[in-house]
Scaffold this active site. Sequence first.
Site, PDB file in Angstrom:
ATOM      1  N   SER A 126      35.082  41.723 -18.198  1.00 18.01           N
ATOM      2  CA  SER A 126      36.268  42.183 -18.916  1.00 18.01           C
ATOM      3  C   SER A 126      36.805  41.099 -19.835  1.00 18.01           C
ATOM      4  O   SER A 126      36.685  39.899 -19.540  1.00 18.01           O
ATOM      5  CB  SER A 126      37.359  42.565 -17.908  1.00 18.01           C
ATOM      6  OG  SER A 126      38.597  42.749 -18.549  1.00 18.01           O
ATOM      7  N   TYR A 151      42.842  41.172 -11.103  1.00 15.12           N
ATOM      8  CA  TYR A 151      41.743  41.915 -11.721  1.00 15.12           C
ATOM      9  C   TYR A 151      40.863  40.961 -12.524  1.00 15.12           C
ATOM     10  O   TYR A 151      39.631  40.952 -12.388  1.00 15.12           O
ATOM     11  CB  TYR A 151      42.296  43.019 -12.618  1.00 15.12           C
ATOM     12  CG  TYR A 151      41.244  43.691 -13.463  1.00 15.12           C
ATOM     13  CD1 TYR A 151      40.288  44.528 -12.895  1.00 15.12           C
ATOM     14  CD2 TYR A 151      41.201  43.490 -14.844  1.00 15.12           C
ATOM     15  CE1 TYR A 151      39.311  45.143 -13.675  1.00 15.12           C
ATOM     16  CE2 TYR A 151      40.242  44.106 -15.635  1.00 15.12           C
ATOM     17  CZ  TYR A 151      39.305  44.931 -15.041  1.00 15.12           C
ATOM     18  OH  TYR A 151      38.346  45.527 -15.817  1.00 15.12           O
TER      19      TYR A 151
END
Length: 336
Positions: A126, A151
């Site tokens: 990501s 995350y």
Amino acid sequence: MKIVVTGAAGFIGFNLVKKILELNHSVIGIDNMNDYYEVSLKENRLKEIHDDNFTLHKIDLENREAVNMIFKTEKPNIVINLAAQAGVRYSLENPHSYIDSNITGFVNILEACRHNKVDQLIYASSSSVYGANTALPFSTSNNIDHPLSLYAATKKANELMAHTYSSLYNIPTTGLRFFTVYGPWGRPDMALFKFTKNIIEGKPIDVYNNGEMMRDFTYVDDIVEAISRLIEKPAEPNPEWSGENPDPSSSYAPYKVYNIGNNSPVNLMDFIKAIEEKVGKKAIMNFMPLQAGDVPATYADVEDLYRTIDFRPQTSIKDGVGKFVDWYIDYYKVKL
């Protein structure tokens, strides 16, 4: 080839499955069909797949025995791991789900690849791994030691874990740092979906950092095209890699990390304007401060990706937002 796609009912996974099937590969889908957002959307994505070369296994990646059984039975050539607990803000509320899915689930995938002689692993990282970095555009040669959310930390951990398996077991691994993916069939928790819904319904939208945000919005078809090309380009050792001046994006092992972004950041207010123009309604905006764990700007350096696959994402915001709004109106039978 026989390709495992985890997160096959997810936004990117579903679009990728369709693309891989078009290329005449067999796809073994894995998805736990969780209720992080409306399960009916996932079910309806799957109904769009009409191909005998697709099978779906409904399991959690944390279930080591179930993962191993699928790999042992199906004997895949390639694994594309897109399954993850997504969302930066949700990681502040429910941290344990990120460890279960993104860490435990990922090590189970790595172990299954190791013990079943998989040819290569491609996995989703990501853009959030860039964390507190402010030098733009973000490059895979940058240090990424300052994540701003759990995350992001789990995605960085995935890259480290993948390198370990590339080094120890010679498994080619390719990590893909996605930049703000959007498009038809997108997730309801994402900005484009929420903005479109609320603007159509005449409800306020939350605009963070008072609108002073830049995002490298990347259309889902461009993401899928890049992944499909990388299937033919497994990671290889970098002969120029040096431990004295280590390049974070490559290795002496068959390991590689790429950015996949549009290489063209868009101001959040311009993004909202594109939705307004397509919908034909003005947004009611609720300006808010920057959220914990969020970053004010993202911008992908994709030169490395372009050199490898001769492709760079290029769908404009106007075209991409237009296609999403058309899908949304059709899917939800909206009358404007």
